[in-house]
Design a protein around this motif. Sequence first.
Motif, short mmCIF file in Angstrom:
data_model
loop_
_atom_site.label_atom_id
_atom_site.label_comp_id
_atom_site.label_asym_id
_atom_site.label_seq_id
_atom_site.Cartn_x
_atom_site.Cartn_y
_atom_site.Cartn_z
N UNK A 7 13.90 -34.77 -12.48
CA UNK A 7 13.94 -33.77 -11.62
C UNK A 7 15.16 -34.04 -10.60
N UNK A 8 15.70 -33.17 -10.04
CA UNK A 8 16.71 -33.52 -9.00
C UNK A 8 16.35 -32.16 -8.11
N UNK A 9 15.82 -32.66 -6.96
CA UNK A 9 15.36 -31.74 -5.86
C UNK A 9 16.35 -31.59 -4.78
N UNK A 10 16.40 -30.37 -4.29
CA UNK A 10 17.26 -30.35 -2.86
C UNK A 10 16.19 -30.65 -1.87
N UNK A 11 16.80 -31.53 -0.90
CA UNK A 11 16.12 -31.68 0.15
C UNK A 11 16.90 -31.25 1.49
N UNK A 12 16.03 -30.44 2.22
CA UNK A 12 16.88 -29.56 3.31
C UNK A 12 17.13 -30.76 4.44
N UNK A 13 18.47 -30.69 4.75
CA UNK A 13 18.97 -31.51 6.02
C UNK A 13 18.85 -30.52 7.46
N UNK A 14 19.16 -29.72 7.15
CA UNK A 14 18.99 -28.56 8.30
C UNK A 14 18.84 -27.23 7.93
N UNK A 15 18.15 -26.39 8.65
CA UNK A 15 17.85 -24.94 8.44
C UNK A 15 18.66 -24.24 9.39
N UNK A 16 19.56 -23.51 8.76
CA UNK A 16 20.38 -22.70 9.79
C UNK A 16 19.67 -21.23 9.85
N UNK A 17 19.79 -20.62 11.21
CA UNK A 17 19.24 -19.23 11.37
C UNK A 17 18.05 -19.18 10.78
N UNK A 18 16.97 -20.05 11.32
CA UNK A 18 15.73 -19.74 10.99
C UNK A 18 14.96 -20.11 12.25
N UNK A 19 13.97 -19.34 12.54
CA UNK A 19 13.22 -19.32 13.85
C UNK A 19 12.54 -20.67 14.21
N UNK A 20 12.30 -20.96 15.20
CA UNK A 20 11.98 -22.33 15.93
C UNK A 20 10.42 -22.44 15.30
N UNK A 70 6.83 -25.26 11.69
CA UNK A 70 5.63 -25.02 10.78
C UNK A 70 5.80 -25.61 9.60
N UNK A 71 7.37 -25.58 9.17
CA UNK A 71 7.27 -26.20 7.80
C UNK A 71 7.41 -27.79 7.83
N UNK A 72 8.03 -28.36 9.15
CA UNK A 72 8.01 -29.74 9.45
C UNK A 72 6.76 -30.27 9.50
N UNK A 73 6.01 -29.54 10.37
CA UNK A 73 4.54 -30.01 10.42
C UNK A 73 3.72 -30.11 9.05
N UNK A 74 3.93 -28.69 8.31
CA UNK A 74 3.16 -28.58 7.01
C UNK A 74 3.16 -29.75 6.01
N UNK A 75 4.50 -30.13 5.81
CA UNK A 75 4.96 -31.31 4.83
C UNK A 75 4.22 -32.64 5.23
#
Length: 321
Positions: free
Chosen positions: A120-133, A138-143
């Motif tokens: 498995x090679x999964x993409x890990x997001x370094x930064x999220x462009x153009x998404x709301x704070x 919420x994504x940061x807290x959720x994981x």
Amino acid sequence: MKLNRVHLSVVVPCMNEEESIPALLDRLSAAIAPWQDRAEIILIDDGSTDTTWDVICAAKDSHPQLVGLRLSANRGHQVALTAGLDAAQGDRIFMLDADLQDPPELLSDMMALMDHGYDVVYGRRRQREGETLFKKLSAWGFYRFLNALSDVEIPKDTGDFRLVSRRCLDAVLDMPEKARFIRGMFAWAGFKQVGLEYNRDARMAWETKYPLRKMLRLATDAITGFSTKPLRFATRLSFYSLFVSLWMAIYVFTSLIFYNTAPGWASVILAISLFSGIQLLTLGILGEYIGRLYVETKGRPLYFLSEELRDSQPVQLERRA
Ligand code: UDP
Ligand code: MG
């Protein structure tokens, strides 16, 4: 296995993605060029209300390796993805979103890593462009919350953007659960996994197809599917509340005896609101698990296909039973 002999399946769930699909197919076709003659691109129309299905059908002429699946109704991203994974016939399976937030160009790097023996090679997001704070927070807290609860390590800041091997996919497809949290299921399956960091681009067209309601459902599926700690938490909470109520009882009786006060309504209100709150929370947690038990025992199929777009003579490959 020689690289260009690898049979590749690309799986993309699409809901109301009519604007994204042409650009997606252009960039995907370029990315899969080295495996062109043995590749299939599976687009799953997840009950779209726009012209997504027509766009898929129209693209078939210029993209012969295209396979279109149309679900009979909107079943959600994870089920749409499952439908695509069920249909995939490749040795390696590449999953991405239709909105081009996950760059298809990363495929060659993922392929190279897989050549080194990863499943498995999964993409890990370094930064999220153009998404709301809100979405980022919420994504940061959720994981982080999920990993604190869950017994399997689910990689943080990942989506379903990944390349997986046939044997790992087969392991995941063998999991019969209806509440599907696919990135967690891959994590649980094990095998050799590695992350590849990338910058997440802004969504290409229109707004997210994941409103808060769907995000919350995914989050509860993830938590209830990968942890029973909330159940234990509920039990522990009832012990704590018992302890607190004992102290309250002592307080109420001593003030009654020594201070001769009329029993105050404040303590009554306080006690009622505290304990009914705790009871409702515990019941709610139990309800989440019981609801899922109910859904699992019904054993309904996850989805139905209403239409299928394939070559009249499909490539003869062993299809998964
Ligand atoms: N999607 C889907 N069914 C749904 C919601 C979303 O198939 O009910 C697809 C959507 O078309 C996209 C992917 O799932 O390809 C991820 O959705 P989106 O980009 O809106 O999520 P986000 O990137 O905002 O998390
Ligand atoms: Mg997206």
